[in-house]
Design an enzyme around this catalytic site. Structure first.
Site, PDB file in Angstrom:
ATOM      1  CE  LYS A 235       5.908  -1.452   8.578  1.00 12.67           C
ATOM      2  NZ  LYS A 235       5.791  -0.633   7.362  1.00 12.67           N
TER       3      LYS A 235
ATOM      4  CB  ILE B  99      -3.602  -4.537   6.586  1.00 10.28           C
ATOM      5  CG1 ILE B  99      -3.436  -3.764   5.277  1.00 10.28           C
ATOM      6  CG2 ILE B  99      -4.109  -5.949   6.334  1.00 10.28           C
ATOM      7  CD1 ILE B  99      -2.429  -4.405   4.313  1.00 10.28           C
TER       8      ILE B  99
ATOM      9  CE  LYS C  79       7.502   1.322  11.282  1.00 13.33           C
ATOM     10  NZ  LYS C  79       6.553   2.306  10.842  1.00 13.33           N
TER      11      LYS C  79
ATOM     12  CB  ALA D  21       3.040  13.934  26.141  1.00 18.88           C
TER      13      ALA D  21
HETATM   14  N1  HSE Z   1       7.200   4.137   5.974  1.00 21.11           N
HETATM   15  C1  HSE Z   1       6.308   3.025   6.047  1.00 21.11           C
HETATM   16  C2  HSE Z   1       5.985   2.616   4.620  1.00 21.11           C
HETATM   17  C3  HSE Z   1       4.990   3.334   6.704  1.00 21.11           C
HETATM   18  O1  HSE Z   1       6.460   3.211   3.669  1.00 21.11           O
HETATM   19  O2  HSE Z   1       5.263   1.653   4.457  1.00 21.11           O
HETATM   20  C4  HSE Z   1       4.955   3.080   8.158  1.00 21.11           C
HETATM   21  O3  HSE Z   1       5.274   1.788   8.508  1.00 21.11           O
END
Ligand code: HSE
Length: 437
Positions: A205, A136, A105, A43
Site C-alpha cells: 500500500k 478510505i 494492492k 465468475a
Molecule cells: N488484511 C488487510 C488489513 C485488509 O488487515 O488491513 C486488506 O487490505
C-alpha cells in the site's frame, strides 16, 4: 441510457459487499453515475456460493476468462487477489479494451508499471481505490484532492490486522502470539497472515501511495519491509512511559537525496491524533506544502467499506469512459510521460530518531561508555530511563531515545555497544517519528 455492464471476478467477502451495496443503493448510484451499473456476470470457483450470493440476479460461471473475453462486458472488477491468475485476467481484460477496477494492492505494487503501460496503450482505465486502506478514499484524495500541493511525506496505519494486534498488546499487556490468534478468529488477517504481520501488505500500500504522491514508478522491490512479529510487549510499555505509542507505519518521504519508502514498527507521540487510531481502523496522515497536514481515517477492510471504494471506482469509470483518455485523471496522478525515477534511499541513509533498549550491568561507568559511543557517532540523546534492577538482579534495562540521525550511524553505535562486556545480548532498536509538520 444503456446500462454499463460489469463482470465481477471473485465473489468472496468484498465481492459480496459490492453486490449488496450496488443493489441497496442502486437509485442513488444511478443518479450519480448517470446510468445503471449492472453486474451481468460473476465468475467464481465456488459456483454454488456465487449463485447463493447473487440470488439468480445475474449469470454465474467458474470460467473467469470467459468474462474478460465477453464482448458485452464494459468493466471487469478483479477481486481475486494475488499476482497469479489475477494478473493474467487483468492483462487480458486490458488487451480486450475493457476498463478494470481492482482491489489488488499486491498486483499493482509489484506489476503496476506494466499494467498501467498496457492500459495507457489500450486507452482504458485501471481504477484501484480499494487497494489502499479499504474504504478510505485516500487514492482520490492524494491523486486529485491534493493536486495543488508538493507532497512532503505520508505516514499511514494501513494494515488493520497489525493495528488491532498492537492495540490489544498495549491494552491488555498480552504477548504477540496470543493476540494474533484472536485477530485470525475475528477474520481480520489476510488468508496468509504473514503478509499482514510481516508488513508486506502495508508495504504494497505505501508503494502505491508513494507513486501517487511523488509521481514515481511503483518500486515495491526497494521498499523496506519489517513487521511486528518480533516486537516485545516490554517495548510497548517503555514507549508509553516516554509518552509514545508503537504503530506499524508505512512511511514515504521526499528528501533532497531521494525517497524514503519503508514499513516498520514506529514510536509516535501519543498526543498525535493518528497515535489514537485503535483496533482494526486505518488512518493516513499526509503532509503537503499548501494544505499542511491532513488526516484520513476509516475502515481499511471488510465487505461494505471495501465495496464502497470499488463502487466509487465503478461510478468514476462510468462517468469517464467516453472521455478522451488524455482528459482522464492519470493512473498515477502525474501524466505518464512526467513520471520521474527518484532514487529510493537505502535504509542506512534514512534519517529518523531512535529508541534503544539495552540490558546492562548496574555498575559505575556503564552509562558513560554507552554515551561515549553515541557521541563518537555524532548521535545526540533526547531522553534516558534506567530502571532499578529487580530484587537480587545485577542487570537492568537502560532505555534511550535519540534525536534524529542517520540509520547507519545508529547501527554502527549498536555494534560497538554490543561489544561492551557490560551489555548483555542484543540491543533492541526501534525507529521513532515525531510526525510534526
Ligand atoms: N488484511 C488487510 C488489513 C485488509 O488487515 O488491513 C486488506 O487490505
Amino acid at each position: 441510457m444503456k446500462p454499463i455492464n460489469v463482470g465481477l471476478l471473485g465473489i468472496g467477502t468484498v465481492g459480496g459487499g459490492v453486490f449488496t451495496v450496488l443493489k441497496r443503493n442502486a437509485d442513488e448510484i444511478m443518479r450519480r453515475a448517470g446510468r445503471d451499473i449492472r453486474i451481468t456476470v460473476v465468475a467464481d470457483k465456488n459456483v454454488e456460493r456465487a449463485k447463493e450470493v447473487t440470488g439468480g440476479k445475474c449469470r454465474v460461471t467458474d470460467d473467469a476468462f470467459s468474462v474478460v473475453n465477453d464482448p458485452d462486458i464494459d468493466i471487469v472488477v478483479e477481486l481475486i487477489g494475488g499476482y497469479g491468475v489475477a494478473k493474467e485476467l487483468v492483462m487480458k481484460a486490458i488487451a480486450n479494451g475493457k476498463h478494470v477496477v481492482t482491489a489488488n494492492k499486491a498486483l499493482l505494487a509489484v506489476h503496476g508499471n506494466e499494467i498501467f503501460l498496457a492500459a495507457q496503450k489500450m486507452r482504458v482505465m485501471v481504477a484501484f481505490e480499494a487497494a489502499v486502506a479499504g474504504g478510505i478514499p485516500i487514492v482520490k484524495a492524494v491523486r486529485e484532492g491534493l493536486a495543488a500541493n508538493h507532497i512532503e511525506w505520508i505516514a499511514g496505519i494501513i494494515n488493520g490486522t497489525t493495528n488491532f494486534i498492537l492495540s490489544e498488546m498495549r491494552d491488555k499487556g498480552l504477548p504477540f502470539a496470543d493476540v494474533l490468534k484472536e485477530a485470525q478468529a475475528l477474520g481480520y488477517a489476510e488468508a496468509d497472515p504473514t503478509f499482514d504481520i510481516e508488513g508486506v501488505d502495508a508495504a504494497h500500500k505505501i508503494t502505491i501511495l508513494a507513486s501517487l504522491a511523488f509521481g514515481i514508478p511503483m518500486q515495491f522491490d526497494k521498499t523496506h519491509v519489517e513487521g511486528i512479529s518480533k516486537l516485545q510487549a516490554v517495548d510497548i510499555r517503555y514507549a508509553e512511559q516516554f509518552g509514545y505509542r508503537i504503530k506499524l507505519l508505512g512511511i514515504t518521504r521526499r528528501t533532497p537525496e531521494g525517497v524514503e519508502l519503508r514499513v516498520h514498527p514506529t514510536l509516535i507521540p501519543a498526543r498525535r491524533l493518528i497515535a489514537n487510531v485503535e483496533g482494526a481502523m486505518n488512518a493516513v496522515l499526509v503532509q503537503a506544502d499548501a494544505v499542511g497536514p491532513t488526516l484520513y481515517y476509516g475502515k481499511g477492510a471488510g465487505a461494505e467499506p471495501t465495496a464502497s471504494s470499488v463502487i466509487a471506482d465503478l461510478v468514476d469509470v462510468t462517468r469517464m469512459h467516453t472521455a478522451d483518455p488524455e482528459n482522464r485523471v492519470p493512473h498515477l496522478a502525474f501524466q505518464p510521460n512526467q513520471l520521474v525515477n527518484l532514487k529510493v534511499l537505502p535504509m542506512g541513509e534514512v534519517q529518523t530518531s531512535y529508541y534503544l533498549r539495552l540490558r546492562v550491568a548496574d555498575k559505575p561507568g556503564v552509562l558513560a561508555d554507552i554515551t561515549r559511543i553515541l557521541a563518537d557517532e555524532q548521535i545526540s540523546i533526547d531522553a534516558v530511563i534506567q530502571k532499578e534492577p529487580g530484587e537480587g538482579e545485577e542487570q537492568t534495562d537502560l532505555i534511550m531515545l535519540t534525536h534524529q540521525t542517520r540509520e547507519k550511524r545508529v547501527n554502527a553505535a549498536i555494534a560497538k555497544m554490543e561489544q561492551l562486556s557490560a551489555v548483555a545480548g542484543q540491543v533492541t532498536r526501534l525507529r521513532l517519528e515525531h510526525l510534526g509538520s
